[in-house]
Enzyme design. Sequence first.
Site, PDB file in Angstrom:
ATOM      1  CE  LYS A 250     -59.319  31.403 -73.582  1.00  0.00           C
ATOM      2  NZ  LYS A 250     -59.415  32.317 -72.281  1.00  0.00           N
ATOM      3  CG  ASP A 255     -55.167  31.246 -69.408  1.00  0.00           C
ATOM      4  OD1 ASP A 255     -53.778  31.820 -69.460  1.00  0.00           O
ATOM      5  OD2 ASP A 255     -55.879  32.078 -69.065  1.00  0.00           O
ATOM      6  CE  LYS A 262     -55.666  32.238 -65.883  1.00  0.00           C
ATOM      7  NZ  LYS A 262     -56.522  33.193 -65.557  1.00  0.00           N
ATOM      8  CG  ASP A 273     -58.673  29.128 -70.961  1.00  0.00           C
ATOM      9  OD1 ASP A 273     -59.714  29.402 -70.864  1.00  0.00           O
ATOM     10  OD2 ASP A 273     -57.723  30.079 -71.077  1.00  0.00           O
ATOM     11  CG  ASP A 332     -54.585  35.442 -67.141  1.00  0.00           C
ATOM     12  OD1 ASP A 332     -54.636  34.321 -67.841  1.00  0.00           O
ATOM     13  OD2 ASP A 332     -54.889  35.612 -66.081  1.00  0.00           O
ATOM     14  CD  GLU A 334     -55.406  33.446 -72.143  1.00  0.00           C
ATOM     15  OE1 GLU A 334     -55.306  34.208 -71.412  1.00  0.00           O
ATOM     16  OE2 GLU A 334     -56.520  32.344 -72.211  1.00  0.00           O
ATOM     17  NE  ARG A 336     -59.491  39.863 -73.638  1.00  0.00           N
ATOM     18  CZ  ARG A 336     -59.969  40.749 -72.347  1.00  0.00           C
ATOM     19  NH1 ARG A 336     -59.960  41.923 -72.422  1.00  0.00           N
ATOM     20  NH2 ARG A 336     -60.378  39.851 -71.267  1.00  0.00           N
TER      21      ARG A 336
HETATM   22  N1  BES Z   1     -59.042  31.566 -69.095  1.00  0.00           N
HETATM   23  C1  BES Z   1     -59.253  32.964 -68.234  1.00  0.00           C
HETATM   24  C2  BES Z   1     -60.884  33.115 -67.979  1.00  0.00           C
HETATM   25  C3  BES Z   1     -61.408  32.046 -66.898  1.00  0.00           C
HETATM   26  C4  BES Z   1     -61.681  32.540 -65.661  1.00  0.00           C
HETATM   27  C5  BES Z   1     -61.827  31.009 -67.283  1.00  0.00           C
HETATM   28  C6  BES Z   1     -61.975  31.707 -64.673  1.00  0.00           C
HETATM   29  C7  BES Z   1     -62.749  29.916 -66.495  1.00  0.00           C
HETATM   30  C8  BES Z   1     -62.530  30.470 -65.190  1.00  0.00           C
HETATM   31  C9  BES Z   1     -58.878  33.944 -69.311  1.00  0.00           C
HETATM   32  O1  BES Z   1     -57.986  34.014 -70.279  1.00  0.00           O
HETATM   33  C10 BES Z   1     -58.287  35.071 -68.199  1.00  0.00           C
HETATM   34  O2  BES Z   1     -57.578  34.706 -67.702  1.00  0.00           O
HETATM   35  N2  BES Z   1     -59.190  36.370 -68.247  1.00  0.00           N
HETATM   36  C11 BES Z   1     -58.536  37.386 -67.289  1.00  0.00           C
HETATM   37  C12 BES Z   1     -58.503  38.670 -68.065  1.00  0.00           C
HETATM   38  C13 BES Z   1     -58.052  39.681 -67.350  1.00  0.00           C
HETATM   39  C14 BES Z   1     -56.676  39.801 -67.305  1.00  0.00           C
HETATM   40  C15 BES Z   1     -58.344  41.021 -68.282  1.00  0.00           C
HETATM   41  C16 BES Z   1     -59.495  37.262 -66.248  1.00  0.00           C
HETATM   42  O3  BES Z   1     -60.959  37.039 -66.614  1.00  0.00           O
HETATM   43  O4  BES Z   1     -59.190  37.548 -64.908  1.00  0.00           O
HETATM   44 ZN    ZN Z   2     -57.867  31.955 -70.845  1.00  0.00          ZN
HETATM   45 ZN    ZN Z   3     -55.995  34.100 -69.218  1.00  0.00          ZN
END
Ligand code: BES
Ligand code: ZN
Ligand code: ZN
Length: 483
Positions: A250, A255, A262, A273, A332, A334, A336
């Site tokens: 990834k 992000d 966020k 990220d 967010d 993204e 996947r």
């Molecule tokens: N990049 C983030 C996940 C992340 C969070 C990585 C904290 C490192 C530290 C990812 O893209 C994300 O924001 N995921 C969301 C998914 C949700 C919106 C379904 C999450 O985990 O909150």
């Molecule tokens: Zn992310």
């Molecule tokens: Zn994200």
Amino acid sequence: MRVKSVRSFGGSEASVAVVGVYAGLRSAPGTDSVLKGIKSWVRTALVATGFDGASGQVAVLALPDGSPVSRVGFVGLGDDLDLDGLRQAAALGRKALDKETRIATTLHRVPLDGAAGAVVEGMGMADYRFDRYKSQRVDRDPLGIDLVGSTDGWETETARSAVVVDAVGLARDLVNEPSRAKSPVMFAERIGTLAVRHGVATETWDIERLTEEGMGGLIGVGMGSHRPPCLFVVHHKPRRPKAKLALVGKGIVFDSGGLSLKSADFMENMKDDMAGAAAVVAATVAIARLGIPVEVVGYAALAENMPGGGAQRPGDVLQIRNGKTIEVLNTDAEGRLVLADALSLAAEGKPDLIVDVATLTGACKVALGPKIAGVFARDDEAANKVLAAARSTGERMWHMPLPSDYRTMIDSAVADMKNTGQGRYGGAITAALLLEEFVGDTPWVHVDIAGPAFLDTAEHYLPKGGTGFGVRALIELAESMKA
Ligand code: BES
Ligand code: ZN
Ligand code: ZN
């Protein structure tokens, strides 16, 4: 890093040494040779500092005139030392003698297979710093390590460790680099130049090519940024490969969350990220440098997730390369989306195994905390290969469940699936279940590194910031597939 072997402390130009002491103040092999005639004095001094040889302890003593070195870092080895304990002890010794650029050591003589390699790896990784944006940075000579007394195979082991340390440093640099200086294209150019320098073939698909190739996930995520997405591929193709491994990373260079923005707190470290992509390319280049006879294709899915005017909207539907469609309910989620395209492409190459590495979900970090990655797979045998590799490198990973009945949690009313789960519960699992839709029948392992990719506090050989997590396990995995 320069490593050599010398016969005795007298044969080293280093003015400092790192030596080991087991629990209960028992000397490790070689330790007494630096303490000629002053052993009981040193013992008293160590006891006075509270040092008793427990792992994690370190004490620096100045030795009297006429000693082979002027200062010694004693590191605790505990009473059940393993290879990672040795890496950590070596790292603590190096950090206790922070200003020195040449260190003599006997730590590699502890009776463990691969000890010399572990000492160099530990000291080398601990030597990392990211100071390119400090106006007051001091240029230092690369670390020199003098191994006092040789062990069988020290040369091969430490040469390999030097390549591994390089790769970990590269991944850390890429993660620590501010996002402004690493647009998807800049990232691809930087690692492209490096790969070519090491004679590894690369290819970059720009936005036009991505469109032609049906990479709807990567494009959907990338459109919110002025800086277009791209796919970077690095390919190690040995003459008679014993197996074929596909690595997918990834690579979200920043992000922001996109339109599902966020909050400021959660955005602070989102330059990290792309840590999965960094790990994958760094490992692939290292595997090539080490001449490991396994074909490796590393894919970095690079995009910037921003809320610009072209950004995808909640409710939009994307078509991924393998034809399946995803309803984007939260922009967010993204990672996947870009991985779906890259996994589809990786599967087309018919590798024996696909491993993806991604800072995918906050949920995984909630589940396992900041130091442990989650491993997801349909196939236990495949998962065990990755877990075994990680165990030997000291990168902590935990096998998580992948229950197929949870698949209904990503059902969509309008598309084949949606990119969110049901509420927050099981968020790391629902993300993994979505990825599974894109690998076909190829054995596949997903490693969620949202926690360990980036640390708030340094410890032993791991710095604050980007850690290079996964690089060593991926190299070890390729090595394990050559048999
Ligand atoms: N990049 C983030 C996940 C992340 C969070 C990585 C904290 C490192 C530290 C990812 O893209 C994300 O924001 N995921 C969301 C998914 C949700 C919106 C379904 C999450 O985990 O909150
Ligand atoms: Zn992310
Ligand atoms: Zn994200």
